[in-house]
Design an enzyme around this catalytic site. Structure first.
Site, mmCIF file in Angstrom:
data_model
loop_
_atom_site.group_PDB
_atom_site.id
_atom_site.type_symbol
_atom_site.label_atom_id
_atom_site.label_comp_id
_atom_site.label_asym_id
_atom_site.label_seq_id
_atom_site.Cartn_x
_atom_site.Cartn_y
_atom_site.Cartn_z
ATOM 1 N N CYS A 27 0.847 -1.192 0.000
ATOM 2 C CA CYS A 27 0.000 0.000 0.000
ATOM 3 C C CYS A 27 0.882 1.242 0.000
ATOM 4 O O CYS A 27 1.852 1.297 0.752
ATOM 5 C CB CYS A 27 -0.902 -0.024 1.239
ATOM 6 N N HIS A 30 -8.981 -3.914 -2.399
ATOM 7 C CA HIS A 30 -8.032 -3.137 -1.588
ATOM 8 C C HIS A 30 -8.444 -1.657 -1.557
ATOM 9 O O HIS A 30 -8.503 -1.040 -0.495
ATOM 10 C CB HIS A 30 -6.617 -3.302 -2.171
ATOM 11 N N GLU A 31 -8.749 -1.127 -2.752
ATOM 12 C CA GLU A 31 -9.121 0.292 -2.820
ATOM 13 C C GLU A 31 -10.476 0.537 -2.150
ATOM 14 O O GLU A 31 -10.667 1.560 -1.479
ATOM 15 C CB GLU A 31 -9.162 0.778 -4.275
ATOM 16 N N HIS A 63 -10.202 1.056 1.495
ATOM 17 C CA HIS A 63 -9.753 2.403 1.885
ATOM 18 C C HIS A 63 -10.946 3.332 2.112
ATOM 19 O O HIS A 63 -10.908 4.202 2.981
ATOM 20 C CB HIS A 63 -8.871 3.016 0.791
#
Ligand code: NI
Length: 184
Positions: free
Chosen positions: A100, A142-143, A146
């Site tokens: 990341c 993953h995004e 966030h």
């Protein structure tokens, strides 16, 4: 064009769930989205979420171009997603190494859904719906995390599979053939 500093782990911004975008307008396109694309490119990242440049809005960008150094690596089209959502297409999960931009130099193994359908809006307000798998699905998840204030390290189940990228490569924990992307 503006390359913005990437917010690093320890900042509350990264732990704060982001708000949906109410209106897609020129300002959003010209400033936030363009800056995200510029920053992702400058950092050589596979993806970036708005909180990582200090904006708690539900916007993400990602994409991996064909790289002659990694001919077998999966190409992911450059994608801008506003107010994204997704659903798994099966219960199957797959473990994989992630890094990341907000946690420089480290990698860890995270389990993600292997096949998903995601949707969201482009910078022109058009809806995108895609069924994707493997690396593409991992980058999206993953995004997406966030935007909910979740970092990949929060999802590591076995901390033995976490460490400095360089050492993990030296020790063979990460195979040499693995694509080294800063953010998956
Ligand atoms: Ni990240």
């Amino acid at each position: 064009m503006a390359i913005r500093p990437v917010v690093k782990i320890g900042s509350k911004i990264l732990l704060t769930p982001s708000e949906p975008v109410a209106i897609i307008n020129e300002e959003l396109k010209q400033t936030l989205i363009q800056d995200m694309l510029d920053t992702m490119k400058a950092e050589d990242g596979a993806g970036l979420a708005a909180p990582q440049i200090g904006v708690n809005l539900r916007v993400m960008v990602f994409g991996v171009e064909k790289n002659p150094r990694y001919p077998d690596a999966e190409v992911v089209p450059t994608t801008i997603l506003i107010n994204p959502s997704f659903r798994p297409l099966s219960d199957e999960k797959e473990e994989g190494w992630e890094g990341c931009l907000s946690i420089p130099d480290y990698r860890g193994v995270v389990s993600r859904f292997k096949q998903i359908e995601y949707r969201g809006y482009t910078e022109n307000g058009e809806e995108i719906v895609r069924q994707v798998s493997d690396f593409h699905a991992r980058v999206f998840q993953h995004e997406f995390d966030h935007l909910d204030g979740i970092l990949y390290v929060h999802r590591i189940e076995d901390m033995r599979y976490f460490g400095l990228n360089e050492e993990l490569h030296n020790s063979g924990m990460i195979p040499k053939s693995d694509v080294d992307v800063q953010e998956e």
